[in-house]
Design a protein around this motif. Sequence first.
Motif, mmCIF file in Angstrom:
data_model
loop_
_atom_site.group_PDB
_atom_site.id
_atom_site.type_symbol
_atom_site.label_atom_id
_atom_site.label_comp_id
_atom_site.label_asym_id
_atom_site.label_seq_id
_atom_site.Cartn_x
_atom_site.Cartn_y
_atom_site.Cartn_z
ATOM 1 N N GLY A 8 0.497 -1.205 -0.013
ATOM 2 C CA GLY A 8 0.054 0.146 -0.117
ATOM 3 C C GLY A 8 0.863 1.259 0.020
ATOM 4 N N CYS A 9 1.802 1.243 0.908
ATOM 5 C CA CYS A 9 2.940 2.499 0.845
ATOM 6 C C CYS A 9 3.572 2.595 -0.625
ATOM 7 C CB CYS A 9 3.719 2.505 1.844
ATOM 8 S SG CYS A 9 3.349 2.545 3.561
ATOM 9 N N ALA A 10 4.165 1.480 -1.214
ATOM 10 C CA ALA A 10 4.700 1.699 -2.519
ATOM 11 C C ALA A 10 3.698 2.287 -3.434
ATOM 12 C CB ALA A 10 5.038 0.263 -2.785
ATOM 13 N N VAL A 11 2.278 1.929 -3.541
ATOM 14 C CA VAL A 11 1.384 2.619 -4.387
ATOM 15 C C VAL A 11 1.349 4.011 -4.279
ATOM 16 C CG1 VAL A 11 -1.020 2.857 -4.843
ATOM 17 C CG2 VAL A 11 -0.117 0.462 -4.695
ATOM 18 N N ALA A 12 1.295 4.521 -2.806
ATOM 19 C CA ALA A 12 1.038 6.029 -2.623
ATOM 20 C C ALA A 12 2.364 6.719 -2.877
ATOM 21 C CB ALA A 12 0.834 6.072 -0.820
ATOM 22 N N LEU A 13 3.515 5.946 -2.690
ATOM 23 C CA LEU A 13 4.686 6.865 -3.053
ATOM 24 C C LEU A 13 4.988 6.910 -4.309
ATOM 25 C CD1 LEU A 13 7.112 4.846 -0.179
ATOM 26 C CD2 LEU A 13 6.573 7.508 -0.308
ATOM 27 N N SER A 14 4.934 5.839 -5.240
ATOM 28 C CA SER A 14 5.149 5.827 -6.766
ATOM 29 C C SER A 14 4.061 6.742 -7.408
ATOM 30 C CB SER A 14 5.009 4.405 -7.231
ATOM 31 O OG SER A 14 3.995 3.941 -6.967
ATOM 32 N N PHE A 15 2.614 6.647 -6.799
ATOM 33 C CA PHE A 15 1.567 7.492 -7.363
ATOM 34 C C PHE A 15 2.121 9.134 -7.190
ATOM 35 C CE2 PHE A 15 -2.215 10.098 -6.612
ATOM 36 C CZ PHE A 15 -2.952 9.930 -7.800
ATOM 37 N N LEU A 16 2.426 9.520 -6.044
ATOM 38 C CA LEU A 16 3.024 10.961 -5.750
ATOM 39 C C LEU A 16 4.118 11.166 -6.422
ATOM 40 C CD1 LEU A 16 1.545 10.906 -1.996
ATOM 41 C CD2 LEU A 16 0.613 12.150 -4.060
ATOM 42 N N LYS A 17 4.862 10.275 -6.651
ATOM 43 C CA LYS A 17 6.180 10.582 -7.526
ATOM 44 C C LYS A 17 5.853 11.049 -8.799
ATOM 45 C CE LYS A 17 10.906 10.057 -7.174
ATOM 46 N NZ LYS A 17 11.874 10.446 -5.963
ATOM 47 N N SER A 18 5.080 10.417 -9.239
ATOM 48 C CA SER A 18 4.424 10.625 -11.004
ATOM 49 C C SER A 18 3.315 11.775 -10.756
ATOM 50 C CB SER A 18 3.989 9.461 -11.459
ATOM 51 O OG SER A 18 5.154 8.497 -11.545
ATOM 52 N N HIS A 19 2.682 11.814 -9.823
ATOM 53 C CA HIS A 19 1.863 12.945 -9.773
ATOM 54 C C HIS A 19 1.535 13.599 -8.719
ATOM 55 C CE1 HIS A 19 -2.037 15.082 -10.653
ATOM 56 N NE2 HIS A 19 -2.839 14.012 -10.398
ATOM 57 N N PRO A 20 2.647 14.604 -7.987
ATOM 58 C CA PRO A 20 2.646 15.387 -6.632
ATOM 59 C C PRO A 20 1.269 15.943 -6.308
ATOM 60 C CG PRO A 20 4.621 15.569 -8.152
ATOM 61 C CD PRO A 20 3.567 15.231 -9.194
ATOM 62 N N ASN A 21 0.607 16.152 -7.278
ATOM 63 C CA ASN A 21 -0.592 17.007 -6.916
ATOM 64 C C ASN A 21 -1.705 16.104 -6.807
ATOM 65 O OD1 ASN A 21 0.611 19.624 -7.037
ATOM 66 N ND2 ASN A 21 0.391 19.678 -9.032
ATOM 67 N N GLY A 22 -1.450 14.801 -6.795
ATOM 68 C CA GLY A 22 -2.646 13.987 -6.872
ATOM 69 C C GLY A 22 -3.079 13.770 -5.401
#
Length: 377
Positions: free
Chosen positions: A16-30
């Motif tokens: 779950g944390c990996a999903v959050a970290l990589s999501f925000l890495k690619s989309h910081p405003n998400g």
Amino acid sequence: MTSLHDIIVIGGGPAGCAVALSFLKSHPNGSIIVLSDADPERFKIGESLPPEAARLLGYFDASLPAALSAHLPCAGTASAWTNASLEEHDAIMNPFGHGWHLDRAHFDEKLRAAASGAGAKFSRARVTAVRRDNDQWIVESDVGSAVTGRWLVDASGRRAGVARLLGLRTRKLDDLLSVYALFSSTSGITDDHDTRTLIEACPLGWWYSALLPSKQRLVAFHCDASSAKGAVRTRTGFLDLLHDQTEHLARIVRGHEYDLSAADSATPAGPQTTAACSTQLEGWQTQLYFVPVGDAALSFDPLSSQGMMTALEMGCILGTELAANVKQLDGFSDERVIVQRVTERYAQVWARFEKSRRYYYSVQSRFEGEFWASRRV
């Protein structure tokens, strides 16, 4: 009125944390929210981290590789698998260096802190209901108002709690169980410095042991569910089997005057039992804007040492894919593309695991019983 999140993740472990970290890495405003009922003080089995994980952690957050210094470096593996002699593989021969034996609760907390620092919202909550309505997911919990989101990610571990609420089921490949216990020195001081991962086969199954940062030693016995009934789940039965059916592990326990750890708020009392079977979640592709990840999607026989790394890798891939999706105009591009890509990735991972599993069990001739014979197929 509650805000609509891009992603709702259920489960605050490595996947779950990996999903959050990589999501925000690619989309910081998400916008991403993680709901987790994990107890950060409770001992959790799953302490082995392979050396190649450091690079991935560094991609998530530059501070995470340095934080691994709080854990215990793993010097390699020592395995008595095909015969009674130990076969050793030193970490110095690995191009990625050494792995780690983790304080798992501390490691997971660091991941959650990194994800929070990157902009993920966390809520300590137990999910009670999920439903899809008006092109969005609505998640109810035992804390506060319902949470709404475009995508729903089940990262709840082997229990696949969200998938079960949706009526989905996992397919078990076998009935492997792990009976495990923590050992401490009876004198309170140990000179045990063997930081290798130890694996030792016996007629009824196989044993695993690792020294932890706490200086406790984790000992786990893996066997068919039918063999885990009765005495082996008791303190005396577990110790008797350990000393009767192992040579190298029993020598470590005797030589360092280990005994089962006394229970406290963070340490389980006596042997504990947990599922160790290989599973696949079936039919999840029928749910719109829903993806499982980590053990909720695929869980592996611990012999593969694949669970933690796969959870981080697939979480990273999924987070990146979801970021590309929600950045589309209005955030509702075709979700079937992501589902197809993730399905293909999972199929590749499972095929590699199956090939490796068949090989390692096929070369082991010391097991007894129909259960182990079936695993050589």
